[in-house]
Design an enzyme around this catalytic site. Sequence first.
Site: not given
Length: 563
Positions: A239, A241-242, A244, A246, A355
């Site tokens: 995974g 995204g912005g 960092g 995973v 979230d």
Amino acid sequence: MVLYLLQVWSFDKCGYAFMGEQDSFHYSSLSDISDPNFLDQVPIVLDFAIGNQNCVEAQNSIAYLCQLNTLCTNDMDGGSRGYLCTCQTGYEGNPYLSPGCTDIDECKDPNLNDCDGNATCTNTPGNFTCSCNHHFFGDGRSDGSGCTYQATQISAIKLSLGLSFGFSSLLIGVIWIYSCINRRKLIKLREQFFQQNGGLLMKQKISSIEGTSADSSKFFTAEQLKKATNNYAENQIIGHGGYGVVYKGILPDQRIVAIKKSKVMDANQVEQFINELLIVTQVNHRNVVKLLGCCFESEVPELVYEYIPNGTLFEHIHKPLSWLTLEDRLRIAIETASALSYLHSAASIPIIHRDVKSANILLDANYVAKMADFGASRLVPLDQTQVTTLVQGTLGYLDPEYFQTGQLNEKSDVYSFGVVLAELLTGKKPICLERSQKERNLATYFLVSMKENRLYQILEPRVVKEGTLDQLQAIGELVKRCLCVKSEERPAMKEVVMELESLRKYKKDPWVNQQSHEESESLLSDEAPTDIYAFSTGPSTGDIFGQYSFGSSMTFPLSKSFN
């Protein structure tokens, strides 16, 4: 060879004869032969040959007499009278009798070899070789270059070896010193990161908590996580995204984990991050992804979570021909609602997730829902009902009241959960720019459809087929309450759990799917819903996220205006 006939007595014609080499004896008087040593002085030569065949003919016959290590030569008349056998050079013995000629060891007799005094003689079959002793060079032959002492070359070799060894030792020493310096620098840097990221503060707070599960939290070293992820190899990424990346990792005890490596860390929020991390380590609920530990030795903190193998709920909802039945959807909704209810009311300090979305709901090996990603979460002091923060969340799931006021409370999670529940029922994405203007935002489209009695037109066909009319209508009403613009009109998560549990027990009504096409058409309307997210120009699942979020996100100050 000549046969000599000599008269012995003057009165007697009798005489005697002997054989001798023609050129070796010339008769002059009787006294020539009266000497007793006469026969020893005149050599006798016998010229003979074997058979009447030459060498070529004899070698092809069974009567060939030449033995091993011999040479065959024709007689003096070209072999017309036979052949002779002789030993090869370097061999001796009787060439006619077995075993034939044997090797002569020239090295035993100095007269048979010409090796130099500083050379070693080595016997070979039929020959010998000479090799110069250590520290000498040459061909070893007395009649050749002999053996010359190579003192200059030895010194050069010794000097070369000495220099090479010295340089190698120096190089190894420099590398060792450099490695030690780098190791010390790395240790100091990791200690600096550990303190900078709040590691000491985390240890102090854990040690002050007695009898809690926080005692079991694990501090991982940077080396452990580096090894677990194969030096953060790209094929270990599960995974990104912005915020960092995973990574999937394997710990020494063979546990599979998910390692969240962030890109940035706000030094001004270290204490707040540690406080929230400390609370999350104490969260213990079957529907919440467990935080196993953390690492403060990197430039930014790394969090280690239990690995959930079956991906996100978002993936399963929106894949073609989703396997999710209505029963599965309700079960997952109840499990998610239970996790949020626990965070809001059962945790030692209330936690607002901030979230909630289908991409943050993971499914384990048994497809049980696990609430994940508390990077954007906030703690609510026990004496407060809401906190003021910069707006964070994901477009499509974001509470409009929170977006407008910046006032965050637990009902913000309720709104986001309502969007997830609508997503489960309809199979539609919360924001999709590919849909028409009135359908672009799922929340507003769902509310308008409820208002206009067109709920069954937007539900996923499988949901309509498997649910009862009353059951689906009741679930729709629950979604509607969760999506109320005013937070005080929304139910608490405890209430949501209870209602979902009761709705799950509804029995299927056999006439639900017999509704006529005409009746369905009558529920449609051309009115376009008001879309509070119409300003969105990002991707269909554009996010608003903070520095610890698992999703792509942005943080908006409240003074920010949009066109």
